[in-house]
Scaffold this active site. Structure first.
Site, PDB file in Angstrom:
ATOM      1  N   SER A  45     -39.955  35.127  16.194  1.00 42.81           N
ATOM      2  CA  SER A  45     -40.178  34.110  17.230  1.00 42.81           C
ATOM      3  C   SER A  45     -41.173  33.055  16.760  1.00 42.81           C
ATOM      4  O   SER A  45     -40.944  31.852  16.934  1.00 42.81           O
ATOM      5  CB  SER A  45     -40.685  34.775  18.513  1.00 42.81           C
ATOM      6  OG  SER A  45     -39.746  35.702  19.014  1.00 42.81           O
ATOM      7  N   LYS A 164     -40.382  46.520  17.734  1.00 40.62           N
ATOM      8  CA  LYS A 164     -41.534  45.673  18.040  1.00 40.62           C
ATOM      9  C   LYS A 164     -41.481  45.390  19.530  1.00 40.62           C
ATOM     10  O   LYS A 164     -40.492  44.851  20.029  1.00 40.62           O
ATOM     11  CB  LYS A 164     -41.473  44.360  17.255  1.00 40.62           C
ATOM     12  CG  LYS A 164     -42.606  43.398  17.608  1.00 40.62           C
ATOM     13  CD  LYS A 164     -42.426  42.034  16.947  1.00 40.62           C
ATOM     14  CE  LYS A 164     -43.555  41.095  17.377  1.00 40.62           C
ATOM     15  NZ  LYS A 164     -43.372  39.713  16.864  1.00 40.62           N
ATOM     16  N   SER A 166     -43.205  43.239  22.312  1.00 42.79           N
ATOM     17  CA  SER A 166     -44.101  42.108  22.541  1.00 42.79           C
ATOM     18  C   SER A 166     -44.343  41.843  24.020  1.00 42.79           C
ATOM     19  O   SER A 166     -44.832  40.781  24.389  1.00 42.79           O
ATOM     20  CB  SER A 166     -43.521  40.847  21.880  1.00 42.79           C
ATOM     21  OG  SER A 166     -43.494  40.972  20.483  1.00 42.79           O
ATOM     22  N   GLY A 189     -46.368  43.685  19.539  1.00 39.90           N
ATOM     23  CA  GLY A 189     -46.391  42.271  19.195  1.00 39.90           C
ATOM     24  C   GLY A 189     -47.383  41.506  20.048  1.00 39.90           C
ATOM     25  O   GLY A 189     -47.397  40.285  20.034  1.00 39.90           O
TER      26      GLY A 189
END
Length: 261
Positions: A45, A164, A166, A189
């Site tokens: 991202s 991950k 986030s 994250g």
């Protein structure tokens, strides 16, 4: 390859004309190679994955692979809405020698993204991928969170190695870790939740904050891993302020500005 430690979610540099600045990317990696960072996430991202075309995606992956020091974990952000295109991107990552493919939840047709659809998407990608797959839950961007029940089902696949998360939701992290086997490695994250997430069993973090404060992020990871409570809390509080002020408020532009300072 062990998935743990502190990993930066790399930015993608551009020049004044909006073209990839590959030389600047190599310079960044060379500087990171001199730190205690355990690896690199390319085209996540923070790397502006949704804005890169296929050729740019491949150029960035190749440059990071070339510049990375030996022994660093390499993760490629390969997830897009199309299952077929995601598989194709994992093939590129594998051919370049990446260790993991990070695959975000497809999200554009959000009302259709029921649990069974997500399970089918991830299983098809994992079946086809020549490298282990990491789930990527980033609901603040996609509107879809990977919950514990979905993570548990996907963790049963032999080629899905971890995720991950986030979301910044520590309760969710705890629920996921309680529902998956020890071999499933979760990294947070969210810079604001490194300490509590690792206390619950997370193996480290993949952070945009590590792009411009790598040594501080590594110090936090080492303090938590070394069970130094006082230092862990001190560093987590320092990181909390920087993350909220720069990453949370200003986003990728703020991260890039901080890197230039």
């Amino acid at each position: 390859m062990e998935l743990q430690g502190m990993i930066p979610a790399l930015t993608t540099p551009f020049d004044a004309q909006g073209e990839l600045a590959i030389d600047r990317l190599r310079e960044n990696i060379a500087a990171y190679n001199r730190t205690g960072l355990s690896g690199y996430l390319a085209v996540g991202s923070t790397g502006e994955s949704v804005l890169l075309d296929r050729a740019e995606f491949e150029k960035v992956l190749a440059a990071v692979r070339e510049a990375a020091a030996p022994g660093r974990v390499l993760i490629a952000g390969a997830g897009v809405d199309s299952t077929a295109e995601t598989i194709s991107r994992t093939e590129v990552a594998a051919s370049l020698g990446y260790d993991f493919a990070l695959v975000c939840t497809p999200y554009f047709f959000k009302p259709m993204m029921r649990t069974e659809v997500l399970v089918e998407h991830y299983r098809r990608v994992a079946d086809a991928s020549k490298i282990p797959v990491l789930l990527y839950s980033v609901p603040q961007f996609t509107g879809i969170a990977i919950e514990a029940d979905l993570a548990a089902r996907l963790a049963e696949h032999s080629n899905i190695a971890g995720m991950k998360d986030s979301s910044g939701n520590v309760d969710r992290v705890g629920a996921i870790l309680a529902s998956v086997p020890d071999t499933f490695h979760l990294l947070t994250g969210s810079a604001t939740t490194v300490y509590p997430s690792m206390q619950l069993g997370a193996k480290g973090a993949i952070l945009a904050l590590a792009d411009f404060l790598p040594e501080l992020c590594v110090a936090l990871y080492n303090a938590v891993a070394g069970h130094d409570l006082e230092k862990s809390l001190e560093l987590q509080r320092r990181i909390l302020k920087a993350s909220n002020r720069i990453v949370g408020t200003m986003g990728i532009s703020g991260v890039k500005y901080a890197m230039d300072c």
